[in-house]
Design an enzyme around this catalytic site. Structure first.
Site, short mmCIF file in Angstrom:
data_model
loop_
_atom_site.label_atom_id
_atom_site.label_comp_id
_atom_site.label_asym_id
_atom_site.label_seq_id
_atom_site.Cartn_x
_atom_site.Cartn_y
_atom_site.Cartn_z
N TYR A 82 0.95 -1.05 0.07
CA TYR A 82 0.02 -0.10 -0.24
C TYR A 82 0.84 1.31 0.08
CZ TYR A 82 -3.09 3.69 1.89
OH TYR A 82 -3.61 4.92 2.25
N ALA A 84 3.97 1.83 -0.86
CA ALA A 84 4.74 1.74 -2.28
C ALA A 84 3.93 2.23 -3.38
CB ALA A 84 5.33 0.42 -2.68
N1 LIG Z 1 -9.44 6.97 6.18
C1 LIG Z 1 -8.30 7.61 6.43
O1 LIG Z 1 -7.94 7.80 7.61
C2 LIG Z 1 -7.23 7.61 5.26
C3 LIG Z 1 -6.03 7.94 5.46
C4 LIG Z 1 -4.94 8.27 4.76
C5 LIG Z 1 -5.39 8.10 3.44
N2 LIG Z 1 -6.64 7.77 3.15
C6 LIG Z 1 -7.17 7.72 1.50
O2 LIG Z 1 -8.10 8.68 1.42
C7 LIG Z 1 -8.91 8.03 0.42
C8 LIG Z 1 -10.34 7.37 0.92
O3 LIG Z 1 -10.28 6.55 1.88
P1 LIG Z 1 -11.30 6.02 2.60
O4 LIG Z 1 -10.99 5.68 3.93
O5 LIG Z 1 -12.75 6.83 2.50
O6 LIG Z 1 -11.71 4.60 1.86
P2 LIG Z 1 -12.72 3.67 2.14
O7 LIG Z 1 -13.65 3.93 2.85
O8 LIG Z 1 -12.04 2.39 2.17
O9 LIG Z 1 -13.43 3.71 0.79
C9 LIG Z 1 -12.66 3.28 -0.39
C10 LIG Z 1 -13.58 3.54 -1.76
O10 LIG Z 1 -12.97 3.08 -2.82
C11 LIG Z 1 -13.45 2.16 -3.61
N3 LIG Z 1 -12.65 1.04 -4.34
C12 LIG Z 1 -11.84 0.11 -3.47
N4 LIG Z 1 -11.24 -0.40 -4.55
C13 LIG Z 1 -11.79 -0.15 -5.83
C14 LIG Z 1 -11.73 -0.68 -7.26
N5 LIG Z 1 -10.78 -1.47 -7.44
N6 LIG Z 1 -12.34 0.12 -8.19
C15 LIG Z 1 -13.55 0.94 -7.55
N7 LIG Z 1 -13.41 1.39 -6.48
C16 LIG Z 1 -12.62 1.00 -5.52
C17 LIG Z 1 -14.56 1.46 -2.39
O11 LIG Z 1 -15.73 1.04 -3.25
P3 LIG Z 1 -16.57 -0.07 -2.52
O12 LIG Z 1 -17.31 0.23 -1.62
O13 LIG Z 1 -17.58 -0.43 -3.64
O14 LIG Z 1 -15.63 -1.35 -2.34
C18 LIG Z 1 -14.66 2.66 -1.82
O15 LIG Z 1 -15.79 3.37 -2.18
C19 LIG Z 1 -8.07 6.69 -0.05
O16 LIG Z 1 -7.36 7.04 -1.26
C20 LIG Z 1 -7.11 6.57 1.16
O17 LIG Z 1 -6.11 5.71 0.72
C21 LIG Z 1 -7.52 7.60 3.83
#
Ligand SMILES: NC(=O)c1ccc[n+]([C@@H]2O[C@H](COP(=O)([O-])OP(=O)(O)OC[C@H]3O[C@@H](n4cnc5c(N)ncnc54)[C@H](OP(=O)(O)O)[C@@H]3O)[C@@H](O)[C@H]2O)c1
Length: 174
Positions: A82, A84
């Protein structure tokens, strides 16, 4: 997807690469499937989406915002693939800023702890340690990230090739 969107709305002003897969990958047990899921969503898809969107974004002088992670530049133990992939996304952000200039700006937001994974990846003690390690002593909220994305999309016409940490100061002393 991009073609469908342009057919429907007639133009494209911005691309936000937010979708992501996040899970631990223990060294010695990393599979090709893990790689495909983590690199596919966090690195490969943003490149190909940006490539598809670029001709339309050039017309509107639009922008791309990639949602990265502070652990793209400061890896988190146990999450090598992740981290990387996000490091790749950080590099891609700067490379695309060069490739798509001067018409299209490309930036990234790198969140710190915002919303904990629901699968129990971080236990209570680890969560508290992470919070203690932020300068602001709390997690952020999704609005913090959304505001920053909106700023880079629509409120920062002289900013490109940058990665903005939105992390309560955690990366300032990681
Ligand atoms: N949450 C944090 O504290 C945090 C911290 C650092 C960075 N981030 C970054 O912020 C962003 C949002 O994070 P989040 O916590 O909101 O993530 P999340 O709740 O896990 O949601 C991820 C979303 O990505 C979609 N997804 C995953 N794999 C996919 C694929 N192969 N094709 C299409 N859609 C896909 C999922 O769709 P489904 O629901 O349909 O699977 C979901 O809607 C990400 O880029 C994450 O790396 C978050």
């Amino acid at each position: 997807m991009v073609e469908d969107l342009v057919q429907r709305f007639g133009r494209l002003d911005g691309l936000v690469n937010n979708a992501s897969t996040f899970f631990a990958t223990a060294m010695g047990r990393i599979s090709g499937r893990d790689w495909d899921a983590l690199v596919g969503s966090n690195f490969k898809a943003p490149l190909f989406l940006a490539q598809a969107a670029a001709p339309y974004l050039k017309v509107t002088r639009g922008a791309v915002v990639n949602v990265s992670d502070i652990h793209g530049s400061r890896p988190l133990a146990g999450f090598a693939v992740y981290c990387a992939a996000k490091a790749g996304l950080d590099g891609l952000t700067k490379a695309l800023a060069i490739e798509l200039a001067p018409e299209v700006r490309v930036n990234a937001v790198a969140p710190g702890p915002v919303e904990w994974p629901e699968d129990g990846t971080f236990d209570t003690q680890t969560r508290q340690e992470i919070i203690n390690h932020t300068l602001l002593k709390r997690t952020g909220c999704s609005a913090d990230i959304a505001r920053s994305v909106l700023f880079l999309l629509a409120g920062a016409p002289y900013v490109t090739g940058q990665i903005l940490a939105v992390d309560g100061g955690r990366s300032a002393h990681l």
